[in-house]
Design an enzyme around this catalytic site. Structure first.
Site, PDB file in Angstrom:
ATOM      1  N   ARG A  46       1.138  -1.154  -0.190  1.00  0.00           N
ATOM      2  CA  ARG A  46      -0.027   0.598  -0.016  1.00  0.00           C
ATOM      3  C   ARG A  46       0.914   0.942  -0.076  1.00  0.00           C
ATOM      4  NH1 ARG A  46       1.925   2.353   4.322  1.00  0.00           N
ATOM      5  NH2 ARG A  46       0.308   4.201   3.443  1.00  0.00           N
ATOM      6  N   ALA A  48       1.083   5.512  -2.489  1.00  0.00           N
ATOM      7  CA  ALA A  48       1.102   5.519  -3.718  1.00  0.00           C
ATOM      8  C   ALA A  48       2.117   4.921  -4.887  1.00  0.00           C
ATOM      9  CB  ALA A  48       0.763   7.148  -3.569  1.00  0.00           C
ATOM     10  N   ARG A  89      -7.253  -0.603  -7.077  1.00  0.00           N
ATOM     11  CA  ARG A  89      -7.576   0.722  -6.385  1.00  0.00           C
ATOM     12  C   ARG A  89      -7.230   1.986  -7.351  1.00  0.00           C
ATOM     13  NH1 ARG A  89      -4.330   1.269  -0.903  1.00  0.00           N
ATOM     14  NH2 ARG A  89      -6.532   2.706  -0.371  1.00  0.00           N
ATOM     15  N   GLN A 196      -3.005   2.665  10.002  1.00  0.00           N
ATOM     16  CA  GLN A 196      -1.305   2.853   9.039  1.00  0.00           C
ATOM     17  C   GLN A 196      -0.679   3.395   9.880  1.00  0.00           C
ATOM     18  OE1 GLN A 196      -4.535   2.730   7.215  1.00  0.00           O
ATOM     19  NE2 GLN A 196      -4.222   2.796   5.360  1.00  0.00           N
ATOM     20  N   ASP A 237      -2.267  11.036  -2.662  1.00  0.00           N
ATOM     21  CA  ASP A 237      -2.154   9.726  -3.753  1.00  0.00           C
ATOM     22  C   ASP A 237      -2.128  10.581  -4.968  1.00  0.00           C
ATOM     23  OD1 ASP A 237      -2.368   8.525  -0.199  1.00  0.00           O
ATOM     24  OD2 ASP A 237      -2.894   7.094  -1.952  1.00  0.00           O
ATOM     25  N   ASN A 247      -5.630  12.219   0.193  1.00  0.00           N
ATOM     26  CA  ASN A 247      -5.206  12.072   0.836  1.00  0.00           C
ATOM     27  C   ASN A 247      -5.540  10.682   1.407  1.00  0.00           C
ATOM     28  OD1 ASN A 247      -1.475  11.393   1.703  1.00  0.00           O
ATOM     29  ND2 ASN A 247      -2.131  11.872   3.541  1.00  0.00           N
TER      30      ASN A 247
HETATM   31  O1  MRU Z   1      -4.617   2.820   1.729  1.00  0.00           O
HETATM   32  P1  MRU Z   1      -3.097   3.700   1.837  1.00  0.00           P
HETATM   33  O2  MRU Z   1      -2.562   3.073   2.781  1.00  0.00           O
HETATM   34  O3  MRU Z   1      -2.812   2.515   0.979  1.00  0.00           O
HETATM   35  O4  MRU Z   1      -3.367   4.702   1.722  1.00  0.00           O
HETATM   36  C1  MRU Z   1      -1.291   5.740   2.440  1.00  0.00           C
HETATM   37  C2  MRU Z   1      -1.956   7.462   1.505  1.00  0.00           C
HETATM   38  O5  MRU Z   1      -3.000   7.934   2.592  1.00  0.00           O
HETATM   39  C3  MRU Z   1      -0.103   7.637   1.958  1.00  0.00           C
HETATM   40  O6  MRU Z   1      -0.866   9.046   3.074  1.00  0.00           O
HETATM   41  C4  MRU Z   1       0.092   8.066   0.814  1.00  0.00           C
HETATM   42  O7  MRU Z   1      -0.708   7.201  -0.192  1.00  0.00           O
HETATM   43  C5  MRU Z   1       1.875   8.979   0.365  1.00  0.00           C
HETATM   44  S1  MRU Z   1       2.791   7.507   0.393  1.00  0.00           S
HETATM   45  C6  MRU Z   1       4.097   7.969   0.078  1.00  0.00           C
END
Ligand code: MRU
Length: 334
Positions: A46, A48, A89, A196, A237, A247
């Protein structure tokens, strides 16, 4: 912290299963595209930039055993694999950016043999990984220039090594500030519903010896009111052409709070997160996830099983609330 989050090994994609952290640090292997699709969907991989890498390696995985009789046929197969992986996704544009890179390199080389195209695709995926590592380091340097010794910083979700091929975007900035000898204190939002922040961000920060405090998502306002937060650093993201940034859900609320309390709010993201094809944040597709992610916690129901749930995985912070966007090419200010 730098983590080998995802890589190619012996014809398979190896990745850290992030759903097990912090209790267990375990690699799993995905031997086919379907397995990788599920790993992305389930958030085993997970963040981005990391899912961009997953998409690129997924294409390599998908063509590995292809019996396509010509380069043109193989390039068409790549198009199908990219569409399939892209359905995992919808929000992080890095996934689509990487898939499009893989699709177009296959198409541009369709006059070559299938064996040659397979090699070219693997080399392109490796290039995407190398570029992401370099981008993390450059963003970290630019971002660290905004941090003063003694700063208390709030972050949300996980924008660290686990979310990239190296040591992260927003967290990379904090790791670099620490490496430069700056004394920092970091508050990490737990980041409901999938935690997370609690599970991954605290784990990474503590591993690097950074003074880390975990808070529930609803505690940021009171900390800000008490003057305990100097700056906010988050990842993104997808960033629209006008600078609106999607995000993890909850980021928008923090940005509103930061504005009210006159606290700088920084977004750290590589250029691959900027989607020039989308004019404003209103057009960013927002993933909605299963209700049980909210109804249950750690496998136990904390709400009636039949209660209706609203579970968007991301929100959009309007550019007016963002002090600056830090990329590998520099700091973008209004
Ligand atoms: O659902 P996720 O855990 O993939 O969401 C991730 C985020 O929102 C992060 O803040 C984003 O991807 C930036 S990662 C460098």
């Amino acid at each position: 912290m730098p983590v080998d989050t995802i890589f190619w090994q012996n014809g398979k994609v190896r990745l850290v299963d992030q759903t097990l952290l912090p209790s267990e640090f375990k690699y799993i292997s995905c031997g086919d595209v379907k397995a990788l699709w599920h790993a992305i969907k389930r958030l085993q991989v997970r963040g981005a930039p990391a899912i961009g890498v997953a998409g690129a390696l997924g294409v390599v995985l998908g063509v590995k055993d292809s019996k396509a009789a010509s380069g043109a046929k193989l390039a068409r197969e790549v198009g199908g694999i990219a569409r399939y992986l892209g359905s995992s996704r919808p929000t992080a544009v890095n996934l689509f950016w990487a898939l499009e890179r893989m699709r177009s390199i296959a198409e541009n080389n369709s006059a070559r043999s299938p064996a040659q195209i397979k090699k070219i695709l693997l080399a392109e995926a490796m290039k995407i990984i190398a570029e992401d590592k370099a981008a993390c380091r450059r963003m970290a340097k630019y971002g660290a220039s905004l941090i003063k010794s003694g700063d208390a910083i709030l972050t949300h979700c996980n924008a660290g090594g686990l979310a990239t091929a190296d040591y992260g975007t927003a967290l990379g900035v904090l790791f670099e500030a620490k490496a430069q000898g700056k004394r920092i204190k970091v508050y990490a939002d737990e980041t409901r519903p999938l935690l997370q922040g609690a599970r991954l961000t605290t784990w990474e920060l503590m591993h690097e010896g950074i003074d880390t405090t975990l808070i529930c998502d609803n505690m940021a306002a009171s900390l800000m009111a008490k003057g305990k937060i100097d700056k906010v650093f988050v990842g993104a993201d997808r960033i629209a052409a006008n600078g609106d940034a999607a995000n993890k859900i909850g980021t928008y609320g923090i940005a509103v709070l930061a504005k009210y309390h006159r606290i700088p709010f920084y977004v750290v993201a590589p250029l691959s997160t900027i989607d020039r094809g989308i004019r404003t944040g209103k057009d960013i597709p927002i993933e909605e996830r299963a209700g049980d992610e909210v109804r249950a916690l750690g496998g136990r129901y904390i709400a009636p099983r039949r209660v209706k749930v609203y579970n968007p995985a991301f929100d959009v912070t309007p550019n007016s609330l963002i002090t600056a966007i830090i990329t590998e090419k520099g700091i973008l200010k209004k």
